[in-house]
Design a protein around this motif. Sequence first.
Motif, PDB file in Angstrom:
ATOM      1  N   ASP A 233       0.828  -1.209   0.000  1.00  0.00           N
ATOM      2  CA  ASP A 233       0.000   0.000   0.000  1.00  0.00           C
ATOM      3  C   ASP A 233       0.864   1.261   0.000  1.00  0.00           C
ATOM      4  OD1 ASP A 233      -2.340  -1.500   0.013  1.00  0.00           O
ATOM      5  OD2 ASP A 233      -2.517  -1.483   2.198  1.00  0.00           O
ATOM      6  N   LEU A 234       1.936   1.267   0.791  1.00  0.00           N
ATOM      7  CA  LEU A 234       2.818   2.427   0.836  1.00  0.00           C
ATOM      8  C   LEU A 234       3.518   2.638  -0.510  1.00  0.00           C
ATOM      9  CD1 LEU A 234       4.437   1.951   4.367  1.00  0.00           C
ATOM     10  CD2 LEU A 234       2.896   3.800   3.671  1.00  0.00           C
ATOM     11  N   ILE A 235       3.984   1.547  -1.101  1.00  0.00           N
ATOM     12  CA  ILE A 235       4.693   1.641  -2.385  1.00  0.00           C
ATOM     13  C   ILE A 235       3.775   2.186  -3.473  1.00  0.00           C
ATOM     14  CG2 ILE A 235       5.673   0.244  -4.259  1.00  0.00           C
ATOM     15  CD1 ILE A 235       6.907  -1.550  -2.075  1.00  0.00           C
TER      16      ILE A 235
ATOM     17  N   ILE B  71      -0.582 -12.007   0.883  1.00  0.00           N
ATOM     18  CA  ILE B  71      -0.254 -10.589   0.801  1.00  0.00           C
ATOM     19  C   ILE B  71      -1.465  -9.793   0.335  1.00  0.00           C
ATOM     20  CG2 ILE B  71       1.181  -8.856  -0.347  1.00  0.00           C
ATOM     21  CD1 ILE B  71       3.389 -10.937  -0.516  1.00  0.00           C
ATOM     22  N   GLN B  72      -2.156 -10.313  -0.681  1.00  0.00           N
ATOM     23  CA  GLN B  72      -3.331  -9.609  -1.193  1.00  0.00           C
ATOM     24  C   GLN B  72      -4.399  -9.437  -0.131  1.00  0.00           C
ATOM     25  OE1 GLN B  72      -4.097  -8.239  -4.760  1.00  0.00           O
ATOM     26  NE2 GLN B  72      -4.909  -7.188  -2.974  1.00  0.00           N
ATOM     27  N   SER B  73      -4.556 -10.441   0.721  1.00  0.00           N
ATOM     28  CA  SER B  73      -5.574 -10.369   1.785  1.00  0.00           C
ATOM     29  C   SER B  73      -5.227  -9.306   2.827  1.00  0.00           C
ATOM     30  CB  SER B  73      -5.722 -11.730   2.465  1.00  0.00           C
ATOM     31  OG  SER B  73      -4.586 -12.041   3.262  1.00  0.00           O
ATOM     32  N   GLN B  74      -3.957  -8.891   2.863  1.00  0.00           N
ATOM     33  CA  GLN B  74      -3.514  -7.896   3.842  1.00  0.00           C
ATOM     34  C   GLN B  74      -3.293  -6.520   3.209  1.00  0.00           C
ATOM     35  OE1 GLN B  74      -3.225  -8.612   7.089  1.00  0.00           O
ATOM     36  NE2 GLN B  74      -3.669 -10.786   6.852  1.00  0.00           N
ATOM     37  N   SER B  75      -3.665  -6.372   1.934  1.00  0.00           N
ATOM     38  CA  SER B  75      -3.407  -5.124   1.221  1.00  0.00           C
ATOM     39  C   SER B  75      -4.683  -4.590   0.583  1.00  0.00           C
ATOM     40  CB  SER B  75      -2.348  -5.353   0.139  1.00  0.00           C
ATOM     41  OG  SER B  75      -2.171  -4.193  -0.645  1.00  0.00           O
TER      42      SER B  75
ATOM     43  N   THR C 233      -4.358  -2.669  -2.007  1.00  0.00           N
ATOM     44  CA  THR C 233      -3.878  -2.425  -3.367  1.00  0.00           C
ATOM     45  C   THR C 233      -3.796  -3.737  -4.133  1.00  0.00           C
ATOM     46  OG1 THR C 233      -2.524  -0.606  -2.526  1.00  0.00           O
ATOM     47  CG2 THR C 233      -1.959  -1.467  -4.703  1.00  0.00           C
ATOM     48  N   GLN C 234      -4.112  -3.700  -5.413  1.00  0.00           N
ATOM     49  CA  GLN C 234      -3.973  -4.902  -6.225  1.00  0.00           C
ATOM     50  C   GLN C 234      -2.511  -5.273  -6.376  1.00  0.00           C
ATOM     51  OE1 GLN C 234      -5.348  -4.596 -10.275  1.00  0.00           O
ATOM     52  NE2 GLN C 234      -5.052  -6.775 -10.686  1.00  0.00           N
TER      53      GLN C 234
END
Length: 222
Positions: free
Chosen positions: A73-75, A98-102, A104-105
């Motif tokens: 998300d930061l990136i 990772i997707q479940s914790q973000s 952003t796609q």
Amino acid sequence: SSDLNFDILRNIGIEPTIKTLTLELSDEEKRNGSKLLFSITKRRKPVVGFHCGSYKGWTSKRWPSQNFGALTDLIYNQLGLDVVVFGGYGEEEDAEKIQSQSKTQIFSAIGCFNARETAAALSNCQLVVSGDSGILHIACAVGTPTIGIFAPTSPLLFRAWGDPKMNIIIENKGCPHFSPFEGLTRDECSCIGDISVHTVFHAIKNLSFKLVNKVDSELETN
């Protein structure tokens, strides 16, 4: 371990001349690497590569998926870069976590490429963030800037072997589970999780600034 071997040589008066490890790719392979990334993201945006796997399920070397998610998300929100997750067969779940914790796609290239295709795709990334893994070393060897996150293994033995200004090491120096000469513990050490998202993102921002300056300098030269 190359650093330790070099120190042995220095102690007997021999100064090593090789400073980096290089994997040569043809121009065609590099162009194909760009096409491979596009086949994953379907858009022409700069990419940061992630690898969050570990050798034979050595889970204590894995930076937590929720940290990779927050970092994504930061990136994306602050730097405008896409994230592509790399890995081998059997690591598909890593991208899902990772997707479940973000918010952003993210894009997954896990299990999509052979070894040289992976190297070519990594060569087209702006930078690569990884724990102590083969992907980290391949990215460094093809000239891509890297950020290596280390615990409980030591970067003294296992760092990516390249320019330290472009291959950044972030380690938990307080990890008590590392024994360099008696073997490395695979116990459920959680020290790598103590390395914060903001510590890694700060390193990314600094590295991104160096990359922008390097490109600007090359453009002025040419």
